[in-house]
Structure formats: structure tokens, C-alpha cells
Design an enzyme around this catalytic site. Sequence first.
Site, mmCIF file in Angstrom:
data_model
loop_
_atom_site.group_PDB
_atom_site.id
_atom_site.type_symbol
_atom_site.label_atom_id
_atom_site.label_comp_id
_atom_site.label_asym_id
_atom_site.label_seq_id
_atom_site.Cartn_x
_atom_site.Cartn_y
_atom_site.Cartn_z
ATOM 1 N N GLN A 142 38.236 100.393 36.662
ATOM 2 C CA GLN A 142 38.196 99.437 35.690
ATOM 3 C C GLN A 142 37.811 100.411 34.945
ATOM 4 O OE1 GLN A 142 35.176 97.714 38.687
ATOM 5 N NE2 GLN A 142 34.251 97.271 36.348
ATOM 6 N N CYS A 148 35.647 93.871 37.287
ATOM 7 C CA CYS A 148 35.864 94.249 38.535
ATOM 8 C C CYS A 148 35.940 93.283 39.004
ATOM 9 C CB CYS A 148 34.243 94.505 38.616
ATOM 10 S SG CYS A 148 32.681 93.505 38.540
ATOM 11 N N HIS A 284 28.102 91.969 41.073
ATOM 12 C CA HIS A 284 30.127 92.995 41.436
ATOM 13 C C HIS A 284 30.983 92.092 42.271
ATOM 14 C CE1 HIS A 284 32.272 96.154 40.897
ATOM 15 N NE2 HIS A 284 32.267 96.814 41.992
ATOM 16 N N ASN A 304 36.485 99.238 46.220
ATOM 17 C CA ASN A 304 36.487 98.923 45.047
ATOM 18 C C ASN A 304 37.177 99.243 44.150
ATOM 19 O OD1 ASN A 304 34.289 98.921 43.085
ATOM 20 N ND2 ASN A 304 32.984 100.518 43.931
#
Length: 334
Positions: A142, A148, A284, A304
Site C-alpha cells: 500500500q 489498507c 488496520h 498484510n
Amino acid sequence: MPHHKAVIAGLGAAAALTGAALMYKAPSSVKLFADDKLSGEDYKFMAYVSEYGKSYGTVAEFMFRKEQFITRHNEIEAFNADTNNTHTVGHNMFSDKTYAEMKKLNGYTQVEQSNVAQFDETDLADSIDWRSKGAVTPVKNQGQCGSCWAFSTTGAVEGADFNKTGTLKSFSEQQLVACSTQNNGCNGGLMDYAFQYIKTNPLELEASYPYTSGAGRRGTCSYSKSKGVGTVSGFQDVSQGSLSQMKAALGKGPVSVAIEADQMAFQAYTSGVITTGCGSQLDHGVLAVGYGTLSGQEFILVKNSWGASWGDQGYVRIAPTQCGILNAASQPSA
């Protein structure tokens, strides 16, 4: 520009930094290091700069980033020395950042669940990894944008689309960042809002609408509906706090989840299962792609969006009791 600033401004490549630090005699009013002799911390920082290709434009920034690195290094050493911890931490590209800077990457906006479903818990598998089934795209990055939520969204839609079509496609985060007006681009958003947007605005492929917000700018929407192929027919929230419901949802496909990611125990993760130090203040958005057990400890496998060099090749294993991982999860249908 003064001579000493010109020297530091020119430090980009690791060899240049090391050579300049060893050979350069700074004016008496400027000290790059605490003494004429380099300390172990100095050498560690130079090795870090070398490994991650860091470049600092001024003496002040060089010294500031060194201070952040040393602080993080001491935290890492102390954490890994504690035998009660079940995961390890280490340096990564963020080790010279402040925690305030890191918070800019955490763009999840929390709201109350409103569409909770009851997932079928019969015949739950002992473990699931949607990567091995071909339903997960490579780890993305990102950048310096609090997007996110968009990456969590596309990951879940990619999984749902794979289960519907049998083909893995990479969908556009940039479309969500620039065009989903219920969300706030690089300043945060919510996966459920993004799913709702996609119901009437199918996602373009990443190849036709590539990511450009890595520097932190939202950009102008340039969506072409005729190119939209990633669909959402509906979405369901997973019952808060229920591991069995999370497993049941993961039995169907990847799940968008929110976690707390502003603690060192998460930010510097390298291996093992996080069972301590994470917190539960959700900030997140990430993607759960499976679950299992490691050395007797249950975990949820999470993708992630900080690049493949972060964590364990971009992934992290989180215990069900940590990071608030069971508190805000949702899953779309293609």
C-alpha cells in the site's frame, strides 16, 4: 550548501554511506556519531541503511533516523530475549520510522456490525490455507497511504471470484481509493463500505487500473464501468469474538478482518505466532487466508499489504485472542 550537508545529501548507496562515515571528518559543530570511533550501534545502523537502500537528505534527518533505529533495535532485542514470547521480531523497512509515522498506514474505520451471518460449523477442517488452493494473489504494498482497507477488500473479492470462476484475478485497489466516496482514500476506510460500492461498480483488473497512491495521494477517479469484472453480490459479517464462526467463514474463502497494528510486536513481526503484545484497538485492515496450529498454538493466517519483505514473506500468524482479529470480520460473495 555547506560542505557537511552536501556530503550527507549524497549518501544514498550503502557503500557511499559507509565510506563517507569512515573517511569524512565533520566540522566540530557537526557530529554524525557520538565519538570519533564508531560504536556497535553505528555499524548496525549503517548495515541497516545498506540492506534497505535508505537515503537521508540532511544531517538532521540522518541523526533522527538513527535515533529511531536504535530505539527500535533495543525494543527488538528485549522482546526476543523474553522466553515467554512465542514469536520473533526483527528489523524491516520501517525500523527508522516513528510510531506516529507508522499510524498513517493504519486506515481502518470502525463501525458496528450490521449484517451478521450464521456460518455452517459442521465438518470444520483442522487447517486451511487458501494460498495452496490458488485463491490468493501475491502480496501487495500500500505504500505511504492509509489504504489498507482497499487491499483487504480486493483480497476478499479475489478469493470470492476465484471460488466462483476457478480463475485468480488481481483487482484494482486504486479504483477503491479514488472512487469509493463513502471511504476516505489514503485517510482510511471500511471494507464493508467498499463491498457495498462494488455491488454497483464492479472492480477493474489491477492491470487496467494500477495502484498509484503509494506516495499518499488519493488521485482522481478514472473508473471505466465497462472494464469492471470483479463483482460482489452481497457480503456478511462474521459473529464478533467467535473463533468457530471465523473458521467456518474461512472454510468458504478468504475473509476481510481488522486488527490492531500500531504495536512493535506486530510491526516488527518475523516468525512464529503472535500471542502477546498486540492489543485490540482496531486500526488496520488485512486479509485472513487460513488457520492452523503451530507448535500447539492455534493461529489465523493473515496476508498484510506492506510488501513481501515484511513479516514472513508478507504474512503473519496471529493467535485468535490477539490483535482483535475476531472483532470485525466480513466476507463477500461474488
